[in-house]
Design an enzyme around this catalytic site. Sequence first.
Site, PDB file in Angstrom:
ATOM      1  N   ASP A 127       0.812  -1.225   0.000  1.00  0.00           N
ATOM      2  CA  ASP A 127       0.000   0.000   0.000  1.00  0.00           C
ATOM      3  C   ASP A 127       0.842   1.271   0.000  1.00  0.00           C
ATOM      4  O   ASP A 127       0.422   2.323   0.451  1.00  0.00           O
ATOM      5  CB  ASP A 127      -1.051   0.006   1.120  1.00  0.00           C
ATOM      6  N   CYS A 182     -20.526 -12.759  -2.147  1.00  0.00           N
ATOM      7  CA  CYS A 182     -21.313 -11.965  -1.203  1.00  0.00           C
ATOM      8  C   CYS A 182     -22.803 -12.291  -1.340  1.00  0.00           C
ATOM      9  O   CYS A 182     -23.555 -12.210  -0.364  1.00  0.00           O
ATOM     10  CB  CYS A 182     -21.100 -10.474  -1.439  1.00  0.00           C
TER      11      CYS A 182
END
Length: 340
Positions: A127, A182
């Site tokens: 990141d 999901c």
Amino acid sequence: MALSEQIKEKALNIGFTLAGITTSEPPPHFPAFQNWLEMGRNASMEYLGDVRRADPHLVMEECKSIITLGARYPFPKPGVHNAQKGKIAAYAMVEDYHHILPQKLRQLCEFIERETGHSFPYRVYTDTGPLLERDLAQRAGLGWIGKNTCLINPEIGSSFFLCEILLGIELRPDSPFTTDRCGTCQRCIDACPTSCILPDRTIDAGRCISYLTIENKGEIPIELRPRMGDWTFGCDICQEVCPWNERVETPEECLFPPTPGIHPLDLVSELSLTAREFNQKYKTSPILRARRGGYLRNVSVVLGNQKDPASITPLEKASRDEDARIMVHARWALDQILRQ
């Protein structure tokens, strides 16, 4: 064994939990990301607008392959925070991953150089570079991007750090993870206290508790302060309610040692930290990123939400702090306690 498989096996041996390989092609969801930026949902995080995110070759021209890796951190079951006087996101309860993962990534690169018998250009990131990490990880087969925007792996949930190695050699890529698991679940959306999770699988960062307590360098909007609850740094709510995290066990061992002195948190004591004391206490912790002013701003808000009269005296002192953020939020907290 093919080099690609050797690399992934080595990655697991040195402590990574997930390993996959993808091509150096542009990330497929960059247009959606660009639209998100244009709508201003990145709040004050202007660095996200770095155009190099559109194509890994803009980050490293010689890039031919990308290794994506996941490193687990301990993720407590919901309710474990109840003994605390303030909550910290699980990833911040261990040593800052920026202190550990780059070394592990370079170790893997050295292994590849030994196996190939020659050096090659590479860059390592966790990141810290202009990459769409979750997009690349999904394309490398590590998981799918959930409704809460976290990358979710069906075996270990979402409690892991992502990192990448851009390589100047060509490797056989893995198949993308194409299934959305999901389904119709909306637990994360329903549980978010600030309603920052949007229907299009993006986040309104300006409303996200993690953003408000970490990346946000200014004041926390008054209307959002009560919704922060007890969160002093980051937020795990959308991950705590996710069924894919409920079914996994916290690893007995991981790459990241716990940060001493932050569990449980005594917020009244935290509020008295000087700059030197704060820097010393959190020198190896991600909490250092908020700096004293941002962190004690958050502590003040949580004390205001808890409305404990015992915090009046330390808040009165904080209301005279030379840092305007601490002063403003301490005064707000005092008002919450005194008017109840």
